[in-house]
Motif scaffolding. Sequence first.
Motif, short mmCIF file in Angstrom:
data_model
loop_
_atom_site.label_atom_id
_atom_site.label_comp_id
_atom_site.label_asym_id
_atom_site.label_seq_id
_atom_site.Cartn_x
_atom_site.Cartn_y
_atom_site.Cartn_z
N TYR A 134 0.82 -1.21 0.00
CA TYR A 134 0.00 0.00 0.00
C TYR A 134 0.86 1.26 0.00
CZ TYR A 134 -4.39 -2.50 0.73
OH TYR A 134 -5.50 -3.29 0.57
N VAL A 143 -2.84 6.16 -6.60
CA VAL A 143 -4.11 6.59 -6.02
C VAL A 143 -4.32 8.07 -6.32
CG1 VAL A 143 -5.45 6.82 -3.90
CG2 VAL A 143 -3.86 4.91 -4.18
N ASP A 145 -7.85 9.71 -6.15
CA ASP A 145 -8.94 10.33 -5.40
C ASP A 145 -8.72 10.19 -3.89
OD1 ASP A 145 -10.97 7.81 -4.52
OD2 ASP A 145 -9.64 7.45 -6.22
N GLU A 147 -10.86 9.56 -1.43
CA GLU A 147 -11.52 8.44 -0.75
C GLU A 147 -10.66 7.18 -0.78
OE1 GLU A 147 -15.70 5.86 -0.90
OE2 GLU A 147 -15.40 7.54 -2.27
N THR A 148 -10.09 6.89 -1.96
CA THR A 148 -9.21 5.72 -2.06
C THR A 148 -7.95 5.92 -1.24
OG1 THR A 148 -10.03 5.32 -4.30
CG2 THR A 148 -8.02 4.18 -3.67
N TYR A 149 -7.45 7.16 -1.26
CA TYR A 149 -6.25 7.49 -0.49
C TYR A 149 -6.50 7.24 1.01
CZ TYR A 149 -2.19 10.22 1.06
OH TYR A 149 -1.01 10.63 1.63
N ASP A 150 -7.65 7.73 1.49
CA ASP A 150 -7.99 7.53 2.91
C ASP A 150 -8.19 6.04 3.22
OD1 ASP A 150 -7.86 10.22 3.37
OD2 ASP A 150 -10.03 10.56 3.18
N LYS A 151 -8.76 5.32 2.25
CA LYS A 151 -8.98 3.89 2.46
C LYS A 151 -7.66 3.15 2.56
CE LYS A 151 -11.74 0.04 0.68
NZ LYS A 151 -12.68 -0.41 -0.37
N TYR A 152 -6.69 3.53 1.73
CA TYR A 152 -5.36 2.91 1.79
C TYR A 152 -4.71 3.20 3.14
CZ TYR A 152 -4.94 1.29 -3.05
OH TYR A 152 -5.09 0.60 -4.23
N THR A 155 -6.24 1.09 5.82
CA THR A 155 -5.76 -0.29 5.74
C THR A 155 -4.36 -0.42 6.33
OG1 THR A 155 -7.07 -0.64 3.74
CG2 THR A 155 -5.31 -2.23 4.20
N TYR A 207 -14.06 2.01 7.05
CA TYR A 207 -14.03 1.42 5.70
C TYR A 207 -14.17 -0.10 5.73
CZ TYR A 207 -12.36 6.06 4.43
OH TYR A 207 -12.25 7.42 4.25
#
Length: 336
Positions: A134, A143, A145, A147-152, A155, A207
């Motif tokens: 990650y 990455v 956007d 949202e995906t950045y925050d999701k990574y 994780t 998430y």
Amino acid sequence: MFTTFFVFYIFFTYKIDKIHQVSLIKSPYLLLALLITVLIIYFMVMIMLITKYIFEPISEMRKAAEQIKTGNLNYPIQYTEGNEIGEFCKEFDKMRVRLKDTILEQHELEKRRKRLIASITHDLRTPLTSIKGYVEALQDGIVKDKETYDKYLATINEKADLLNHLIDDLSVYTKQELGEFALNIERIHSGRLLNNYFNHKQYDFKYANIELILKKPFISTYINVDPYRMTQILDNLLSNAKKYARTQIVVSTKVIQYHLRISVQDDGEGIPEDFIQNLFDPFFMVNKKKDQKEKGGSGLGLAIVKQLTEAHDGEIIVESVLDQGTTFTIEIPIDR
């Protein structure tokens, strides 16, 4: 045998019978012969007794000592007479049994340590590999956007927490084995402790596909606990529930008989009744291959929860229904 022949020889030679008793008394040679016969019989009896009650048990102990020296600890001493030698033999045999038990415990401890090293090595490598993947994705700009950045990032944080749990479990288990474990007890307000902990943990579920339901307000009372170890108990319970829950985890509190009860309930597959009594054994997993592959974990979490809870003079209770879920409840005495 010789003594018997000797006695018969005297009686037949001198024709000794009840009629000639006076002659026997008057003859010094016959008296001497009789005295010698009695002495021989006496010493033979003494030798037999000494052999039976001293030399034989000593010989048996010598054989047992030789067997122990060669590593055979399954050679019991059979001599169990109720005398001083018999008591000595019993104590010697008890020593053999204790030595055997100690060696078996050492072997079991060594096997546990090897299993621990193997499990921890595997479990540390998995989240580290994930974190590295990650981080590299973020560094390469894959990455785009937020949202995906925050999701990574979430994780990565989750995997880092898993690493922290594994390290804490390893530390507690090792200290318990070495007898070096100690608690730093403080008088803590339970409501503040639980609110601070679970409010932080709610972010970890942002998430996730599992909902964390908190039955607030949490009971507000005072408990004597080690705050860090109490957090570790909750970490392990929540982490375990997260592995097996399908859609939700419910956390609730209540007071029963001057004990604070903290319950963590999942809606997973449940645990077979035959396995519940072994849940808190080190390295125990309901389905070891599947759990290690799909769920992760070293099999130490629940064993450590039990150890830490009992160290706080508390108790852990598990209730499970197949296809409905499992509830773990810890009871901690209230400071009155």
